[in-house]
Motif scaffolding. Sequence first.
Motif, PDB file in Angstrom:
ATOM      1  N   ALA A 123       0.872  -1.169   0.000  1.00 56.53           N
ATOM      2  CA  ALA A 123       0.000   0.000   0.000  1.00 56.53           C
ATOM      3  C   ALA A 123       0.907   1.216   0.000  1.00 56.53           C
ATOM      4  O   ALA A 123       1.996   1.193   0.570  1.00 56.53           O
ATOM      5  N   TYR A 124       0.455   2.255  -0.685  1.00 59.97           N
ATOM      6  CA  TYR A 124       1.177   3.520  -0.604  1.00 59.97           C
ATOM      7  C   TYR A 124       0.184   4.666  -0.590  1.00 59.97           C
ATOM      8  O   TYR A 124      -0.941   4.539  -1.049  1.00 59.97           O
ATOM      9  N   GLU A 125       0.629   5.762   0.011  1.00 54.16           N
ATOM     10  CA  GLU A 125      -0.186   6.966   0.089  1.00 54.16           C
ATOM     11  C   GLU A 125       0.495   8.070  -0.696  1.00 54.16           C
ATOM     12  O   GLU A 125       1.722   8.161  -0.727  1.00 54.16           O
ATOM     13  N   TRP A 126      -0.339   8.928  -1.297  1.00 53.08           N
ATOM     14  CA  TRP A 126       0.167  10.027  -2.102  1.00 53.08           C
ATOM     15  C   TRP A 126      -0.957  11.030  -2.305  1.00 53.08           C
ATOM     16  O   TRP A 126      -2.113  10.748  -2.018  1.00 53.08           O
ATOM     17  N   HIS A 127      -0.576  12.218  -2.769  1.00 51.26           N
ATOM     18  CA  HIS A 127      -1.591  13.194  -3.152  1.00 51.26           C
ATOM     19  C   HIS A 127      -1.252  13.769  -4.515  1.00 51.26           C
ATOM     20  O   HIS A 127      -0.092  13.746  -4.948  1.00 51.26           O
ATOM     21  N   PHE A 184      -4.769   9.828  -1.697  1.00 54.44           N
ATOM     22  CA  PHE A 184      -5.137   8.485  -2.116  1.00 54.44           C
ATOM     23  C   PHE A 184      -4.301   7.477  -1.348  1.00 54.44           C
ATOM     24  O   PHE A 184      -3.179   7.761  -0.955  1.00 54.44           O
ATOM     25  N   ARG A 185      -4.882   6.298  -1.158  1.00 56.80           N
ATOM     26  CA  ARG A 185      -4.107   5.144  -0.726  1.00 56.80           C
ATOM     27  C   ARG A 185      -4.260   4.115  -1.838  1.00 56.80           C
ATOM     28  O   ARG A 185      -5.371   3.748  -2.216  1.00 56.80           O
ATOM     29  N   ALA A 186      -3.146   3.675  -2.374  1.00 58.93           N
ATOM     30  CA  ALA A 186      -3.136   2.662  -3.420  1.00 58.93           C
ATOM     31  C   ALA A 186      -2.848   1.318  -2.760  1.00 58.93           C
ATOM     32  O   ALA A 186      -1.947   1.212  -1.926  1.00 58.93           O
ATOM     33  N   TYR A 187      -3.632   0.313  -3.138  1.00 55.43           N
ATOM     34  CA  TYR A 187      -3.446  -1.055  -2.650  1.00 55.43           C
ATOM     35  C   TYR A 187      -3.057  -1.920  -3.836  1.00 55.43           C
ATOM     36  O   TYR A 187      -3.611  -1.750  -4.926  1.00 55.43           O
ATOM     37  N   GLY A 188      -2.137  -2.851  -3.617  1.00 56.24           N
ATOM     38  CA  GLY A 188      -1.765  -3.680  -4.747  1.00 56.24           C
ATOM     39  C   GLY A 188      -1.043  -4.952  -4.367  1.00 56.24           C
ATOM     40  O   GLY A 188      -0.716  -5.199  -3.202  1.00 56.24           O
ATOM     41  N   ASN A 189      -0.838  -5.731  -5.414  1.00 51.81           N
ATOM     42  CA  ASN A 189      -0.093  -6.982  -5.333  1.00 51.81           C
ATOM     43  C   ASN A 189       0.908  -7.000  -6.470  1.00 51.81           C
ATOM     44  O   ASN A 189       0.621  -6.514  -7.568  1.00 51.81           O
ATOM     45  N   GLU A 190       2.077  -7.557  -6.179  1.00 52.95           N
ATOM     46  CA  GLU A 190       3.106  -7.705  -7.201  1.00 52.95           C
ATOM     47  C   GLU A 190       3.600  -9.144  -7.197  1.00 52.95           C
ATOM     48  O   GLU A 190       3.719  -9.757  -6.137  1.00 52.95           O
ATOM     49  N   ASN A 191       3.919  -9.628  -8.370  1.00 53.77           N
ATOM     50  CA  ASN A 191       4.613 -10.903  -8.527  1.00 53.77           C
ATOM     51  C   ASN A 191       5.976 -10.586  -9.114  1.00 53.77           C
ATOM     52  O   ASN A 191       6.066  -9.896 -10.135  1.00 53.77           O
ATOM     53  N   TRP A 192       7.008 -11.053  -8.431  1.00 55.32           N
ATOM     54  CA  TRP A 192       8.376 -10.776  -8.841  1.00 55.32           C
ATOM     55  C   TRP A 192       9.083 -12.080  -9.212  1.00 55.32           C
ATOM     56  O   TRP A 192       8.928 -13.095  -8.545  1.00 55.32           O
ATOM     57  N   GLU A 193       9.940 -11.997 -10.232  1.00 56.82           N
ATOM     58  CA  GLU A 193      10.802 -13.116 -10.602  1.00 56.82           C
ATOM     59  C   GLU A 193      12.221 -12.581 -10.772  1.00 56.82           C
ATOM     60  O   GLU A 193      12.421 -11.551 -11.428  1.00 56.82           O
ATOM     61  N   PHE A 194      13.183 -13.291 -10.184  1.00 57.88           N
ATOM     62  CA  PHE A 194      14.567 -12.834 -10.150  1.00 57.88           C
ATOM     63  C   PHE A 194      15.477 -13.742 -10.957  1.00 57.88           C
ATOM     64  O   PHE A 194      15.227 -14.949 -11.080  1.00 57.88           O
ATOM     65  N   ASP A 195      16.576 -13.154 -11.458  1.00 58.33           N
ATOM     66  CA  ASP A 195      17.608 -13.975 -12.090  1.00 58.33           C
ATOM     67  C   ASP A 195      18.563 -14.477 -11.011  1.00 58.33           C
ATOM     68  O   ASP A 195      18.392 -14.189  -9.820  1.00 58.33           O
ATOM     69  N   GLU A 196      19.565 -15.226 -11.414  1.00 58.28           N
ATOM     70  CA  GLU A 196      20.495 -15.835 -10.460  1.00 58.28           C
ATOM     71  C   GLU A 196      21.338 -14.816  -9.705  1.00 58.28           C
ATOM     72  O   GLU A 196      21.924 -15.138  -8.673  1.00 58.28           O
ATOM     73  N   ASN A 197      21.410 -13.581 -10.207  1.00 59.60           N
ATOM     74  CA  ASN A 197      22.175 -12.518  -9.545  1.00 59.60           C
ATOM     75  C   ASN A 197      21.319 -11.674  -8.606  1.00 59.60           C
ATOM     76  O   ASN A 197      21.808 -10.693  -8.039  1.00 59.60           O
ATOM     77  N   GLY A 198      20.049 -12.023  -8.454  1.00 65.63           N
ATOM     78  CA  GLY A 198      19.173 -11.286  -7.565  1.00 65.63           C
ATOM     79  C   GLY A 198      18.552 -10.047  -8.184  1.00 65.63           C
ATOM     80  O   GLY A 198      17.949  -9.243  -7.481  1.00 65.63           O
ATOM     81  N   LEU A 199      18.700  -9.890  -9.501  1.00 61.07           N
ATOM     82  CA  LEU A 199      18.058  -8.783 -10.206  1.00 61.07           C
ATOM     83  C   LEU A 199      16.667  -9.218 -10.636  1.00 61.07           C
ATOM     84  O   LEU A 199      16.470 -10.355 -11.090  1.00 61.07           O
TER      85      LEU A 199
END
Length: 157
Positions: A92-96, A103-118
Amino acid sequence: MAENKRPPLPPFNHEAAVKKVRAAENAWNTRDPEKVSLAYTVDSIWRNRSEFLVGRHAIVQFLQRKWAKELDYRLIKEVWAFHDARIAVRFAYEWHDDSGNWFRAYGNENWEFDENGLMRRRIASINDLPIEEADRKFHWPQGPRPEDHPGLSELDL
């Protein structure tokens, strides 16, 4: 090369996933597009809401636009799940805006990393909720969230 590694590296355990998520949260709270972009592969693929991006240059441009619009941005991220080289995050993040509408933004993220952690893939779904300034919950000076500030679960978000 060591300078291209972004620990913790996959495969992730709970402790490593929590560290990875907090590092991302801290970086995003700097609102420095160049710094944030270094956590992603040069050919990273993103979906952010309905926008599709490829590569660090596109990420920097996106973040510049984002933070020009989302003023006094404050973000909290939390691990939802992890497995091998993937982490699911809720946030969640807040901003104007420039008219002072909060506003408060709510969300979900799916992350995938390479072998170097990027991060090589980021898929984000986000919804904005108008709030009154008095209803804000994220109160800290601009920059990373202090260690003693409550997280999403503690704030019942």
